[in-house]
Design a protein around this motif. Structure first.
Motif, mmCIF file in Angstrom:
data_model
loop_
_atom_site.group_PDB
_atom_site.id
_atom_site.type_symbol
_atom_site.label_atom_id
_atom_site.label_comp_id
_atom_site.label_asym_id
_atom_site.label_seq_id
_atom_site.Cartn_x
_atom_site.Cartn_y
_atom_site.Cartn_z
ATOM 1 N N LEU A 61 76.384 -36.657 56.029
ATOM 2 C CA LEU A 61 75.364 -37.270 55.180
ATOM 3 C C LEU A 61 74.899 -38.589 55.786
ATOM 4 C CD1 LEU A 61 73.699 -37.486 52.562
ATOM 5 C CD2 LEU A 61 75.723 -38.504 51.491
ATOM 6 N N LEU A 62 75.825 -39.400 56.260
ATOM 7 C CA LEU A 62 75.484 -40.668 56.908
ATOM 8 C C LEU A 62 74.549 -40.431 58.091
ATOM 9 C CD1 LEU A 62 75.921 -43.751 57.327
ATOM 10 C CD2 LEU A 62 77.880 -43.120 58.745
ATOM 11 N N ARG A 63 74.890 -39.483 58.933
ATOM 12 C CA ARG A 63 74.081 -39.174 60.120
ATOM 13 C C ARG A 63 72.693 -38.661 59.709
ATOM 14 N NH1 ARG A 63 77.693 -36.715 62.711
ATOM 15 N NH2 ARG A 63 77.427 -34.682 61.745
ATOM 16 N N SER A 64 72.646 -37.764 58.734
ATOM 17 C CA SER A 64 71.375 -37.212 58.273
ATOM 18 C C SER A 64 70.503 -38.282 57.635
ATOM 19 C CB SER A 64 71.636 -36.082 57.282
ATOM 20 O OG SER A 64 70.435 -35.520 56.838
ATOM 21 N N LEU A 65 71.094 -39.163 56.851
ATOM 22 C CA LEU A 65 70.336 -40.239 56.213
ATOM 23 C C LEU A 65 69.770 -41.185 57.269
ATOM 24 C CD1 LEU A 65 69.431 -41.354 53.497
ATOM 25 C CD2 LEU A 65 71.604 -42.578 53.356
ATOM 26 N N ALA A 66 70.556 -41.528 58.283
ATOM 27 C CA ALA A 66 70.084 -42.397 59.365
ATOM 28 C C ALA A 66 68.909 -41.748 60.105
ATOM 29 C CB ALA A 66 71.223 -42.716 60.328
ATOM 30 N N GLU A 67 69.010 -40.462 60.390
ATOM 31 C CA GLU A 67 67.921 -39.750 61.076
ATOM 32 C C GLU A 67 66.656 -39.732 60.227
ATOM 33 O OE1 GLU A 67 69.488 -35.875 61.966
ATOM 34 O OE2 GLU A 67 70.880 -36.655 63.479
ATOM 35 N N ASN A 68 66.804 -39.513 58.926
ATOM 36 C CA ASN A 68 65.645 -39.468 58.045
ATOM 37 C C ASN A 68 65.012 -40.844 57.851
ATOM 38 O OD1 ASN A 68 64.938 -36.734 56.562
ATOM 39 N ND2 ASN A 68 67.103 -36.729 57.121
ATOM 40 N N ILE A 69 65.815 -41.892 57.799
ATOM 41 C CA ILE A 69 65.266 -43.246 57.711
ATOM 42 C C ILE A 69 64.489 -43.578 58.978
ATOM 43 C CG2 ILE A 69 65.885 -45.705 57.706
ATOM 44 C CD1 ILE A 69 68.076 -44.967 55.640
ATOM 45 N N ALA A 70 65.009 -43.189 60.141
ATOM 46 C CA ALA A 70 64.294 -43.427 61.405
ATOM 47 C C ALA A 70 62.948 -42.712 61.395
ATOM 48 C CB ALA A 70 65.149 -42.979 62.586
ATOM 49 N N ARG A 71 62.912 -41.462 60.935
ATOM 50 C CA ARG A 71 61.645 -40.721 60.862
ATOM 51 C C ARG A 71 60.672 -41.359 59.874
ATOM 52 N NH1 ARG A 71 63.727 -35.155 59.594
ATOM 53 N NH2 ARG A 71 65.618 -35.451 60.761
ATOM 54 N N TYR A 72 61.198 -41.805 58.736
ATOM 55 C CA TYR A 72 60.368 -42.469 57.732
ATOM 56 C C TYR A 72 59.739 -43.726 58.327
ATOM 57 C CZ TYR A 72 59.076 -45.017 53.501
ATOM 58 O OH TYR A 72 58.377 -45.705 52.525
ATOM 59 N N GLU A 73 60.553 -44.548 59.002
ATOM 60 C CA GLU A 73 60.043 -45.797 59.570
ATOM 61 C C GLU A 73 59.042 -45.537 60.700
ATOM 62 O OE1 GLU A 73 63.297 -49.161 58.462
ATOM 63 O OE2 GLU A 73 63.724 -48.003 60.283
ATOM 64 N N GLU A 74 59.213 -44.456 61.434
ATOM 65 C CA GLU A 74 58.219 -44.079 62.451
ATOM 66 C C GLU A 74 56.873 -43.789 61.800
ATOM 67 O OE1 GLU A 74 59.163 -40.923 65.178
ATOM 68 O OE2 GLU A 74 61.127 -41.800 65.611
ATOM 69 N N ALA A 75 56.903 -43.135 60.657
ATOM 70 C CA ALA A 75 55.679 -42.731 59.979
ATOM 71 C C ALA A 75 55.051 -43.859 59.156
ATOM 72 C CB ALA A 75 55.954 -41.522 59.079
ATOM 73 N N PHE A 76 55.884 -44.680 58.505
ATOM 74 C CA PHE A 76 55.366 -45.636 57.525
ATOM 75 C C PHE A 76 55.675 -47.098 57.827
ATOM 76 C CE2 PHE A 76 56.291 -41.635 55.232
ATOM 77 C CZ PHE A 76 54.988 -41.282 54.902
ATOM 78 N N GLY A 77 56.409 -47.355 58.891
ATOM 79 C CA GLY A 77 56.766 -48.733 59.228
ATOM 80 C C GLY A 77 58.149 -49.088 58.707
ATOM 81 N N PRO A 78 58.638 -50.252 59.130
ATOM 82 C CA PRO A 78 60.005 -50.662 58.777
ATOM 83 C C PRO A 78 60.205 -50.824 57.269
ATOM 84 C CG PRO A 78 59.083 -52.099 60.488
ATOM 85 C CD PRO A 78 57.978 -51.220 59.992
ATOM 86 N N ILE A 79 61.354 -50.431 56.824
ATOM 87 C CA ILE A 79 61.767 -50.658 55.434
ATOM 88 C C ILE A 79 62.401 -52.039 55.406
ATOM 89 C CG2 ILE A 79 63.268 -49.897 53.560
ATOM 90 C CD1 ILE A 79 63.203 -47.073 54.884
ATOM 91 N N PRO A 80 61.901 -52.941 54.544
ATOM 92 C CA PRO A 80 62.511 -54.276 54.500
ATOM 93 C C PRO A 80 63.937 -54.219 53.953
ATOM 94 C CG PRO A 80 60.815 -54.057 52.818
ATOM 95 C CD PRO A 80 60.807 -52.785 53.623
ATOM 96 N N GLU A 81 64.765 -55.098 54.458
ATOM 97 C CA GLU A 81 66.131 -55.207 53.948
ATOM 98 C C GLU A 81 66.095 -55.782 52.545
ATOM 99 O OE1 GLU A 81 69.002 -54.252 55.337
ATOM 100 O OE2 GLU A 81 68.034 -53.553 57.186
ATOM 101 N N PRO A 82 67.008 -55.355 51.671
ATOM 102 C CA PRO A 82 67.032 -55.938 50.310
ATOM 103 C C PRO A 82 67.441 -57.394 50.379
ATOM 104 C CG PRO A 82 68.877 -54.438 50.639
ATOM 105 C CD PRO A 82 68.031 -54.351 51.871
ATOM 106 N N VAL A 83 66.899 -58.176 49.467
ATOM 107 C CA VAL A 83 67.234 -59.598 49.371
ATOM 108 C C VAL A 83 68.289 -59.750 48.287
ATOM 109 C CG1 VAL A 83 66.335 -61.891 48.854
ATOM 110 C CG2 VAL A 83 64.921 -60.253 50.107
ATOM 111 N N ALA A 84 69.390 -60.402 48.625
ATOM 112 C CA ALA A 84 70.428 -60.642 47.630
ATOM 113 C C ALA A 84 69.872 -61.562 46.540
ATOM 114 C CB ALA A 84 71.651 -61.287 48.276
ATOM 115 N N GLU A 85 70.302 -61.336 45.297
ATOM 116 C CA GLU A 85 69.763 -62.126 44.170
ATOM 117 C C GLU A 85 69.992 -63.608 44.345
ATOM 118 O OE1 GLU A 85 69.827 -61.088 40.259
ATOM 119 O OE2 GLU A 85 69.471 -58.974 40.582
#
Length: 88
Positions: A61-85
């Motif tokens: 699951l970890l590997r698949s999620l990493a691969e899918n996030i990479a594909r998402y960012e290729e298509a839509f740009g970087p996902i910003p990191e969450p900001v701690a409250e």
């Protein structure tokens, strides 16, 4: 690479999904427990789904999620990191 073809069925309740904005992860020697929860603005969290799986499936699951996030960012740009409250 050989692709596995699965006939996956899903009932109506599961197909609607559950919104979660918090994930809690625990493990034992033989399993990983993933609790997905809804963190309420007034405090407290409600677990909306729990998944229990083997260490091997958790790693896949970890590997698949990493691969899918990479594909998402290729298509839509970087996902910003969450900001701690406490940093907001």
């Amino acid at each position: 690479m050989n692709e596995l073809k699965l006939d996956i069925n899903i009932d109506k309740d599961v197909a609607q999904g559950r919104y979660a904005n918090l994930a809690l992860i625990a493990h034992t020697k033989n399993e990983f427990i993933l609790d997905f929860a809804l963190l309420q603005p007034q405090g407290g969290a409600l677990v909306v789904s729990r998944i229990i799986t083997s260490p091997q499936h958790a790693k896949a699951l970890l590997r698949s999620l990493a691969e899918n996030i990479a594909r998402y960012e290729e298509a839509f740009g970087p996902i910003p990191e969450p900001v701690a409250e406490n940093q907001a």
